[in-house]
Design a protein around this motif. Structure first.
Motif, PDB file in Angstrom:
ATOM      1  N   SER A 209     -45.787  15.761 -79.237  1.00  0.00           N
ATOM      2  CA  SER A 209     -45.083  15.433 -78.604  1.00  0.00           C
ATOM      3  C   SER A 209     -45.426  13.800 -78.566  1.00  0.00           C
ATOM      4  CB  SER A 209     -45.219  15.622 -76.886  1.00  0.00           C
ATOM      5  OG  SER A 209     -45.322  17.469 -77.154  1.00  0.00           O
ATOM      6  N   VAL A 210     -43.976  13.400 -77.864  1.00  0.00           N
ATOM      7  CA  VAL A 210     -44.650  11.469 -77.884  1.00  0.00           C
ATOM      8  C   VAL A 210     -45.983  11.805 -77.180  1.00  0.00           C
ATOM      9  CG1 VAL A 210     -43.144   9.744 -77.072  1.00  0.00           C
ATOM     10  CG2 VAL A 210     -42.455  11.196 -78.019  1.00  0.00           C
ATOM     11  N   ILE A 211     -46.921  11.164 -77.729  1.00  0.00           N
ATOM     12  CA  ILE A 211     -48.596  11.077 -76.597  1.00  0.00           C
ATOM     13  C   ILE A 211     -48.810   9.349 -76.595  1.00  0.00           C
ATOM     14  CG2 ILE A 211     -50.785  11.614 -75.827  1.00  0.00           C
ATOM     15  CD1 ILE A 211     -49.993  14.516 -77.215  1.00  0.00           C
ATOM     16  N   ILE A 245     -37.441   0.395 -72.418  1.00  0.00           N
ATOM     17  CA  ILE A 245     -37.250   0.518 -74.030  1.00  0.00           C
ATOM     18  C   ILE A 245     -36.479   2.294 -73.204  1.00  0.00           C
ATOM     19  CG2 ILE A 245     -38.258   1.602 -74.994  1.00  0.00           C
ATOM     20  CD1 ILE A 245     -36.734  -0.043 -77.619  1.00  0.00           C
ATOM     21  N   CYS A 246     -37.415   2.286 -72.708  1.00  0.00           N
ATOM     22  CA  CYS A 246     -36.881   4.087 -72.356  1.00  0.00           C
ATOM     23  C   CYS A 246     -35.545   4.211 -71.749  1.00  0.00           C
ATOM     24  CB  CYS A 246     -38.054   4.264 -71.377  1.00  0.00           C
ATOM     25  SG  CYS A 246     -37.616   6.012 -71.060  1.00  0.00           S
ATOM     26  N   PRO A 247     -35.094   5.067 -72.217  1.00  0.00           N
ATOM     27  CA  PRO A 247     -33.533   5.407 -71.423  1.00  0.00           C
ATOM     28  C   PRO A 247     -33.455   6.563 -70.732  1.00  0.00           C
ATOM     29  CG  PRO A 247     -33.596   6.477 -73.832  1.00  0.00           C
ATOM     30  CD  PRO A 247     -34.586   5.595 -73.547  1.00  0.00           C
ATOM     31  N   THR A 248     -34.769   7.461 -70.262  1.00  0.00           N
ATOM     32  CA  THR A 248     -35.029   7.905 -69.247  1.00  0.00           C
ATOM     33  C   THR A 248     -35.241   7.230 -68.296  1.00  0.00           C
ATOM     34  OG1 THR A 248     -36.216   9.176 -69.645  1.00  0.00           O
ATOM     35  CG2 THR A 248     -34.085   9.995 -70.982  1.00  0.00           C
ATOM     36  N   HIS A 249     -35.451   5.720 -68.050  1.00  0.00           N
ATOM     37  CA  HIS A 249     -36.580   4.906 -67.083  1.00  0.00           C
ATOM     38  C   HIS A 249     -37.944   5.894 -67.122  1.00  0.00           C
ATOM     39  CE1 HIS A 249     -32.556   3.997 -67.053  1.00  0.00           C
ATOM     40  NE2 HIS A 249     -31.940   5.126 -66.620  1.00  0.00           N
ATOM     41  N   ILE A 250     -38.520   6.304 -68.202  1.00  0.00           N
ATOM     42  CA  ILE A 250     -40.106   6.907 -67.220  1.00  0.00           C
ATOM     43  C   ILE A 250     -41.055   6.246 -68.420  1.00  0.00           C
ATOM     44  CG2 ILE A 250     -39.367   9.423 -66.424  1.00  0.00           C
ATOM     45  CD1 ILE A 250     -40.735   9.896 -69.410  1.00  0.00           C
ATOM     46  N   ASP A 251     -42.767   6.134 -67.563  1.00  0.00           N
ATOM     47  CA  ASP A 251     -43.362   5.169 -68.095  1.00  0.00           C
ATOM     48  C   ASP A 251     -44.517   6.723 -68.891  1.00  0.00           C
ATOM     49  OD1 ASP A 251     -45.833   3.827 -68.692  1.00  0.00           O
ATOM     50  OD2 ASP A 251     -45.874   3.348 -66.627  1.00  0.00           O
ATOM     51  N   ILE A 252     -44.316   5.930 -70.184  1.00  0.00           N
ATOM     52  CA  ILE A 252     -44.925   7.395 -71.026  1.00  0.00           C
ATOM     53  C   ILE A 252     -45.803   7.499 -70.657  1.00  0.00           C
ATOM     54  CG2 ILE A 252     -44.877   6.129 -73.410  1.00  0.00           C
ATOM     55  CD1 ILE A 252     -44.120   9.849 -72.735  1.00  0.00           C
ATOM     56  N   ARG A 253     -46.686   5.991 -70.114  1.00  0.00           N
ATOM     57  CA  ARG A 253     -48.567   6.503 -70.287  1.00  0.00           C
ATOM     58  C   ARG A 253     -48.945   6.763 -69.057  1.00  0.00           C
ATOM     59  NH1 ARG A 253     -48.332  -0.497 -69.557  1.00  0.00           N
ATOM     60  NH2 ARG A 253     -47.164   0.634 -67.660  1.00  0.00           N
ATOM     61  N   ASP A 259     -38.699  14.187 -68.060  1.00  0.00           N
ATOM     62  CA  ASP A 259     -37.716  13.838 -68.188  1.00  0.00           C
ATOM     63  C   ASP A 259     -37.536  13.119 -69.618  1.00  0.00           C
ATOM     64  OD1 ASP A 259     -38.635  13.430 -65.575  1.00  0.00           O
ATOM     65  OD2 ASP A 259     -36.813  12.419 -64.918  1.00  0.00           O
ATOM     66  N   CYS A 260     -39.074  13.068 -70.835  1.00  0.00           N
ATOM     67  CA  CYS A 260     -38.424  12.697 -71.825  1.00  0.00           C
ATOM     68  C   CYS A 260     -38.520  13.659 -72.973  1.00  0.00           C
ATOM     69  CB  CYS A 260     -40.713  13.118 -72.358  1.00  0.00           C
ATOM     70  SG  CYS A 260     -40.521  11.669 -73.186  1.00  0.00           S
ATOM     71  N   ILE A 261     -37.653  13.036 -73.300  1.00  0.00           N
ATOM     72  CA  ILE A 261     -36.143  13.324 -74.901  1.00  0.00           C
ATOM     73  C   ILE A 261     -36.464  13.569 -75.521  1.00  0.00           C
ATOM     74  CG2 ILE A 261     -34.047  14.003 -73.448  1.00  0.00           C
ATOM     75  CD1 ILE A 261     -32.528  11.138 -74.469  1.00  0.00           C
ATOM     76  N   ASN A 262     -38.181  13.138 -75.887  1.00  0.00           N
ATOM     77  CA  ASN A 262     -39.173  12.147 -76.863  1.00  0.00           C
ATOM     78  C   ASN A 262     -38.176  11.693 -78.426  1.00  0.00           C
ATOM     79  OD1 ASN A 262     -41.028  14.379 -78.004  1.00  0.00           O
ATOM     80  ND2 ASN A 262     -41.025  14.029 -76.125  1.00  0.00           N
ATOM     81  N   CYS A 263     -37.182  10.554 -77.584  1.00  0.00           N
ATOM     82  CA  CYS A 263     -36.568   9.293 -78.385  1.00  0.00           C
ATOM     83  C   CYS A 263     -37.226   9.087 -79.891  1.00  0.00           C
ATOM     84  CB  CYS A 263     -35.745   9.222 -77.571  1.00  0.00           C
ATOM     85  SG  CYS A 263     -35.892   7.873 -75.933  1.00  0.00           S
ATOM     86  N   LEU A 264     -38.364   8.975 -78.876  1.00  0.00           N
ATOM     87  CA  LEU A 264     -39.453   7.972 -79.932  1.00  0.00           C
ATOM     88  C   LEU A 264     -39.298   6.662 -79.903  1.00  0.00           C
ATOM     89  CD1 LEU A 264     -39.999  10.118 -82.604  1.00  0.00           C
ATOM     90  CD2 LEU A 264     -42.162   9.480 -80.850  1.00  0.00           C
ATOM     91  N   GLU A 265     -37.969   6.182 -79.111  1.00  0.00           N
ATOM     92  CA  GLU A 265     -38.312   4.421 -78.963  1.00  0.00           C
ATOM     93  C   GLU A 265     -39.061   3.088 -78.014  1.00  0.00           C
ATOM     94  OE1 GLU A 265     -34.704   2.798 -77.918  1.00  0.00           O
ATOM     95  OE2 GLU A 265     -33.398   4.449 -78.035  1.00  0.00           O
ATOM     96  N   CYS A 266     -40.138   4.593 -77.231  1.00  0.00           N
ATOM     97  CA  CYS A 266     -41.591   4.052 -76.404  1.00  0.00           C
ATOM     98  C   CYS A 266     -42.092   3.660 -77.636  1.00  0.00           C
ATOM     99  CB  CYS A 266     -42.366   4.254 -75.670  1.00  0.00           C
ATOM    100  SG  CYS A 266     -41.830   6.158 -76.557  1.00  0.00           S
TER     101      CYS A 266
HETATM  102  S1  SF4 Z   1     -40.242   9.621 -76.171  1.00  0.00           S
HETATM  103 FE1  SF4 Z   1     -38.105   8.476 -74.974  1.00  0.00          FE
HETATM  104  S2  SF4 Z   1     -37.993   9.022 -72.806  1.00  0.00           S
HETATM  105 FE2  SF4 Z   1     -39.731   9.491 -73.594  1.00  0.00          FE
HETATM  106  S3  SF4 Z   1     -40.955   8.616 -72.526  1.00  0.00           S
HETATM  107 FE3  SF4 Z   1     -40.180   7.107 -74.453  1.00  0.00          FE
HETATM  108  S4  SF4 Z   1     -38.649   6.224 -74.325  1.00  0.00           S
HETATM  109 FE4  SF4 Z   1     -39.285   7.304 -72.578  1.00  0.00          FE
END
Ligand code: SF4
Ligand code: SF4
Length: 445
Positions: A209-211, A245-253, A259-266
């Motif tokens: 996952s994106v962690i 940068i998050c497309p779903t407007h969340i804070d992964i921290r 809502d996290c689509i795991n796009c890894l842009e963060c």
């Molecule tokens: S992986 Fe993508 S959707 Fe998930 S928190 Fe990071 S930028 Fe946002």
């Protein structure tokens, strides 16, 4: 220098490849059969260039079980990898938001900050939707080619008026795609997509996952509440590049979120920031166990091994079942009349309606025989022709001598075979009904 990741580039390259594959697959044919085609029109399923009639949909359970087990397997192993790397919603959003709206019409200031409000360019925003619509139309048509093969689709296009249902479906689908991508946006992933809701039950501590690594970055959220902007002693510098940068407007921290689509842009954004301090990104594609123990991710674990075993078993079942595909089908139904005793009352006749289906690619002449010495075929006496892929209904009358009556009914086997190919045959059982012995003997006196 820390390791700068560029998952965005990898993902977009993968999208191009995937799109080409999805686009090309419906055009690939071997001996007239497709790699995958589920045609309701022609009542057939093409799978790996073998054609199956809808009467033979015994393959479907294997395919459906394989599909679900594969989703469980891949989600347990790689989390929401589908959302980030394969989902058309994500791909279309990148095309619309990052390419058309940001690059082409400059409605947004840049790709790196998706939280900025769009510029007040009303005509540009309308134009962006208009530019996107043909993409939706092509995507909807491409989707339909898996159900109506392209060779038929383009012929139907010439006779548009005769296929209004098909083109109506494409119109509705393309309008829905445009509406979804331009108005519903990432809300689709968070509130509508069923996969987003169920995937969390397939996760375990080893799932990728994106962690955000709290042990390095520092604690920013506790029980869902933000307790500090910049953690003391942590490596997170509170630049919020990952949030912007998050497309779903969340804070992964804050931790893993629906809502996290795991796009890894963060992760890409943080790797750029941390590279300045010669440190790796605080956000990575790893597992909770990997973050805690720093041990390498174990791909082969109890759950994944079970999924692999089930997948292999289903695949073997599918291949064996597909291998025993019949080239002709026969359905036997009795008529409503139990039997008829003929004029001189020495014989009894039973009538049947038999449906023959030639599932092969060539026309064949078929012949019938009853595998019973006491029963003969009264009708049809001659062989009959069934065209390739077509069905033929025949009234078949079987005859037996009354003196052969031993019991009220008898189980019999009927064999149908092609005269020009001894590999094409089928045997089906049915019953032949006799009158009660007493009854016809009395009648005869
Ligand atoms: S992986 Fe993508 S959707 Fe998930 S928190 Fe990071 S930028 Fe946002
Ligand atoms: S990008 Fe990295 S350093 Fe900046 S706020 Fe996010 S986690 Fe902290």
């Amino acid at each position: 220098m820390g390791n700068i990741t560029n998952y965005f580039k990898k993902r977009t390259t993968f999208y191009v490849l995937l799109t080409c594959i999805i686009f090309i697959i419906p055009f690939i044919r071997i001996n007239g059969n497709h790699l995958f085609l589920l045609s309701f029109d022609k009542q057939k399923l093409d799978l790996f260039f073998i054609s199956f009639n809808t009467n033979e949909l015994y393959l479907m359970p294997f395919l459906l079980i394989m599909m679900f087990v594969f989703i469980f397997f891949i989600t347990n192993l790689l989390g929401r990898v589908w959302c980030a790397w394969g989902c058309p919603q994500t791909i279309f959003r990148i095309i619309f938001r990052d390419l058309i709206q940001t690059k082409l019409f400059r409605i947004y200031s840049g790709r790196k900050n998706k939280q900025n409000k769009p510029r007040n360019k009303i005509f540009a925003r309308i134009a962006s939707v208009i530019v996107f619509y043909p993409i939706s139309l092509i995507a909807a048509s491409n989707f339909l080619w898996y159900f109506v093969p392209p060779e038929d689709f383009f012929t139907y296009l010439d006779h548009f008026n005769e296929h209004l249902l098909l083109f109506g479906i494409i119109l509705c689908l393309s309008l829905f795609i445009t509406f979804d991508i331009t108005f519903i946006k990432e809300n689709f992933c968070a509130y509508i997509c069923p996969y987003a809701r169920i995937q969390s039950v397939m996760f375990d501590n080893d799932t990728k996952s994106v962690i955000y690594d709290e042990s390095r970055g520092g604690i920013i959220y506790k029980d869902g509440e933000k307790i500090t902007k910049k953690p003391i002693g942590g490596e997170c510098i509170a630049c919020e590049a990952c949030v912007k940068i998050c497309p779903t407007h969340i804070d992964i921290r804050k931790g893993m979120q629906l809502d996290c689509i795991n796009c890894l842009e963060c992760a890409d954004a943080c790797s750029n920031v941390q590279a300045r301090f010669n440190r790796p990104s605080l956000i990575s594609w790893s597992s909770t166990k990997e973050i805690k123990t720093k041990e390498k991710l174990k791909f082969f674990r109890f759950r994944t091994i079970i999924y692999i075993i089930v997948l292999c078993a289903m695949f073997i079942g599918l291949v064996l079942t597909a291998g025993s595909k019949e080239t002709m089908l026969m359905n036997i139904n009795r008529t409503t009349e139990l039997y008829t005793i003929n004029k001189d009352e020495n014989y009894v006749d039973n009538a049947y309606v038999i449906l023959f289906h030639n599932t092969s690619k060539q026309d064949h002449r078929f012949y019938l025989e009853v595998l019973d010495d006491d029963i003969s075929i009264l009708k049809p006496k001659k062989d009959f022709r069934v065209k390739a892929g077509e069905k033929l209904k025949q009234i078949v009358i079987l005859r037996s001598e009354l003196k052969k009556v031993k019991k009220h009914h008898k189980h019999i086997n009927i064999r149908a075979y092609a005269l020009d190919d001894d590999k094409i045959f089928t045997i089906k059982d049915t019953i032949f009904i006799y009158p009660k012995e007493k009854k016809w003997k009395e009648k005869k006196k």
